[in-house]
Design an enzyme around this catalytic site. Sequence first.
Site, short mmCIF file in Angstrom:
data_model
loop_
_atom_site.label_atom_id
_atom_site.label_comp_id
_atom_site.label_asym_id
_atom_site.label_seq_id
_atom_site.Cartn_x
_atom_site.Cartn_y
_atom_site.Cartn_z
N LYS A 81 0.34 -0.77 -0.07
CA LYS A 81 -0.12 -0.06 0.38
C LYS A 81 1.08 0.88 -0.17
O LYS A 81 2.56 1.19 -0.28
CB LYS A 81 -0.79 -0.13 2.00
CG LYS A 81 -2.26 -1.32 1.29
CD LYS A 81 -2.70 -1.53 0.06
CE LYS A 81 -3.52 -0.33 -0.31
NZ LYS A 81 -4.78 -0.74 -1.18
N HIS A 100 -1.96 4.11 -6.10
CA HIS A 100 -3.44 4.94 -6.65
C HIS A 100 -2.96 6.14 -6.94
O HIS A 100 -3.52 6.65 -5.98
CB HIS A 100 -3.81 4.73 -4.69
CG HIS A 100 -4.09 3.21 -3.97
ND1 HIS A 100 -4.83 2.22 -5.11
CD2 HIS A 100 -3.18 2.26 -2.91
CE1 HIS A 100 -4.85 1.20 -4.17
NE2 HIS A 100 -4.07 1.01 -3.28
#
Length: 313
Positions: A81, A100
């Site tokens: 992440k 992201h």
Amino acid sequence: MSSTPITHLWLREETKPMEHRAALSPDVCKTLLENGNFKITVERDQERIFADSEYADVGCTMVAGDSWRQAPADAIITGLKELPENDQTPLPHTHIMFAHCYKRQGGWKDVLSRFVEGKGLLYDLEFLQDDSGRRVAAFGFYAGFTGSAVGIDTWCHQQLHAGEKYPAIKPYPNEDVLIAEIKDKLAKIGKMPKVMVMGALGRCGSGAVSFARKAGIPEENIIKWDMAETAKGGPFQEIMDADIFVNCIYLSSKIPPFVTQEQIDSDRQLSVIVDVSCDTTNPFNPIPIYNVNTTFDNALLDIKSTNPKPLQL
């Protein structure tokens, strides 16, 4: 002695709350160390599903958590992440992770500017593809599987404990325990919800369908939609006719919304939305009825509606 340069992988500590996954397992590290020209450094991580000792036992070099900033310049910083928040320092290393940012999620410019300033390189796992264009690294199946589980559990909570706050989400030791718990709740209720899965043919959607089946939801109660069904363009009344809507699409361009405020204010069966795709900050978000993310401690949002029937996301 091999003349091939050594590839130095540096597995960093994950810093997002409740993140137990790892980009490299001890078994993978063992295979790389025994069969390739690799050096693997692993940051200690108390939250990781694998014990630090498992990495040490296969020959990885163990270092303190969150020490990747001091890693040698040739180290490839490997994680799952995003990097820790509230840090705008330049990034001089090569990084492998789900960043992201390439769908213009919130803060994407800040992320990429750090690589520009530090002259680093980003290999984004979301866009690692094979020759046919199919993603190689994906957790989509279990994202859908887990999202479906939380959605069905939320529906059960609405039936069994109406008006009470949904408890904080905690990890289960394995999926069998989770499935058994949901089955028990459904048995107490004595009826089955209708679960609509959008993007049912993809990895994420197939995971959502899989959990519904394992929980004992009858096949006729699992409504599976994909591109053929959505080709006519939203919004879709069929979503309002389900009890639970699980959104598992991969959003790559602007599309008409799946649901609207007008719909949820009108007569509906729908009481639970699970947005696994979670394009909250994407300007093309097809579920434009909310703009904040949930957390493990506060897993549900109460969606405002003039319809007195609760709607939670």
